[in-house]
Design a protein around this motif. Structure first.
Motif, PDB file in Angstrom:
ATOM      1  N   UNK A 198       0.829  -1.204   0.000  1.00 15.08           N
ATOM      2  CA  UNK A 198       0.000   0.000   0.000  1.00 15.08           C
ATOM      3  C   UNK A 198       0.867   1.259   0.000  1.00 15.08           C
ATOM      4  N   UNK A 199       1.984   1.222   0.719  1.00 15.44           N
ATOM      5  CA  UNK A 199       2.880   2.380   0.739  1.00 15.44           C
ATOM      6  C   UNK A 199       3.448   2.659  -0.654  1.00 15.44           C
ATOM      7  N   UNK A 200       3.830   1.597  -1.374  1.00 17.74           N
ATOM      8  CA  UNK A 200       4.355   1.785  -2.725  1.00 17.74           C
ATOM      9  C   UNK A 200       3.303   2.373  -3.651  1.00 17.74           C
ATOM     10  N   UNK A 201       2.079   1.897  -3.533  1.00 23.89           N
ATOM     11  CA  UNK A 201       1.002   2.416  -4.368  1.00 23.89           C
ATOM     12  C   UNK A 201       0.708   3.874  -4.035  1.00 23.89           C
ATOM     13  N   UNK A 202       0.749   4.218  -2.763  1.00 23.43           N
ATOM     14  CA  UNK A 202       0.504   5.611  -2.364  1.00 23.43           C
ATOM     15  C   UNK A 202       1.547   6.544  -2.967  1.00 23.43           C
ATOM     16  N   UNK A 241       3.055   6.236  -5.764  1.00 22.58           N
ATOM     17  CA  UNK A 241       2.772   6.431  -7.181  1.00 22.58           C
ATOM     18  C   UNK A 241       1.482   7.222  -7.406  1.00 22.58           C
ATOM     19  N   UNK A 242       0.520   7.042  -6.541  1.00 23.42           N
ATOM     20  CA  UNK A 242      -0.790   7.669  -6.726  1.00 23.42           C
ATOM     21  C   UNK A 242      -0.772   9.144  -6.378  1.00 23.42           C
ATOM     22  N   UNK A 243       0.002   9.504  -5.369  1.00 21.39           N
ATOM     23  CA  UNK A 243       0.010  10.882  -4.889  1.00 21.39           C
ATOM     24  C   UNK A 243       1.424  11.434  -4.969  1.00 21.39           C
ATOM     25  N   UNK A 244       1.720  12.123  -6.059  1.00 23.38           N
ATOM     26  CA  UNK A 244       3.062  12.642  -6.288  1.00 23.38           C
ATOM     27  C   UNK A 244       3.440  13.754  -5.324  1.00 23.38           C
ATOM     28  N   UNK A 245       2.438  14.377  -4.686  1.00 24.94           N
ATOM     29  CA  UNK A 245       2.731  15.457  -3.744  1.00 24.94           C
ATOM     30  C   UNK A 245       3.033  14.931  -2.349  1.00 24.94           C
ATOM     31  N   UNK A 246       3.103  13.586  -2.216  1.00 21.43           N
ATOM     32  CA  UNK A 246       3.467  12.935  -0.954  1.00 21.43           C
ATOM     33  C   UNK A 246       2.554  13.329   0.202  1.00 21.43           C
TER      34      UNK A 246
END
Length: 230
Positions: free
Chosen positions: A176-180, A182-187
């Motif tokens: 899930x951390x890896x997907x996050x 990629x999904x949210x570039x603004x961290x």
């Protein structure tokens, strides 16, 4: 570089099975079953990709991956491992494997991952099996559209990015951390439940078109993966 894939695996049955499936997909392969023989072989033959087992007699896979990166940085490496705890090291800067596959695995999954890495590294797709247009899941990355056959899935930007990441590495398990990341570039800080919610919506949209297909799969306690049907 030649068009051979080097299989470094000390279990003969696994090596033969992978070689057979690679052959059916149009790829030639060579096999080495001992870690000490790998670097000498690579000095004389530069394959287009190395499938490298982690646990080998002689020089182990981690050491070999590091040596290949130093001596032959352009050759992609896919690690084969039963040790999930090594995944971060395999893919991180320390070793820099291009991808990994966890044992036990389907040989079809290996072929799919090989094609994905070759596509990223060289633009090589290889010999593809004929897939009816209505059964294809395709991405229009310029238009941010995902098509299930001829049906537009009408994904949100986050859902599209989520699907894109998983489809580029079929069979790979993403946490899930890896997907996050990629999904949210603004961290931004989001919860794991947010990722689960996006995956649930993505799966529902695919199921609306293909109710009998399960191509986004959850792996209990780990994360999610895109698994093309065999």
């Amino acid at each position: 570089m030649n068009d051979t894939i080097l299989i470094v695996e000390d279990e003969p049955k696994i090596a033969r099975l992978v070689a057979d499936y690679l052959s059916k997909s149009g790829y030639a392969s060579d096999h080495i079953d001992h870690g000490n023989a790998v670097m000498e072989w690579l000095e004389e033959n530069q394959p287009m990709l190395v499938l490298l087992d982690l646990m080998l007699p002689g020089t182990d896979g981690l050491t070999l991956c590091r040596q290949i990166r130093e001596r032959f940085p352009a050759i992609p490496v896919i690690m084969l491992t039963a040790r999930v705890e090594e995944v971060d090291r395999l893919l991180g800067l320390e070793l820099g494997a291009d991808d990994y596959i966890c044992k036990p695995f389907s040989p079809r999954e290996v072929v799919a991952r090989v094609k994905a890495v070759l596509r990223r590294s060289y633009g090589i797709i290889g010999t593809e099996e004929a897939i009816p247009e209505g059964d294809r899941l395709t991405l229009d990355e310029d238009g941010w559209r995902a098509m299930a056959g001829r049906e537009d899935l009408n994904l949100t930007a986050v859902e599209f990015q989520l699907l894109k990441v998983m489809m580029h590495s079929p069979g790979r398990i993403f946490s899930r951390d890896q997907l996050m990341d990629h999904m949210y570039r603004d961290h931004r800080i989001v919860s794991e439940r947010t990722v689960d919610s996006h995956v649930k919506k993505l799966r529902r949209k695919i199921a609306d078109v293909w109710p009998d297909r399960d191509i986004i799969r959850s792996v209990y306690g780990v994360g999610y993966k895109y698994q093309p049907e065999e």
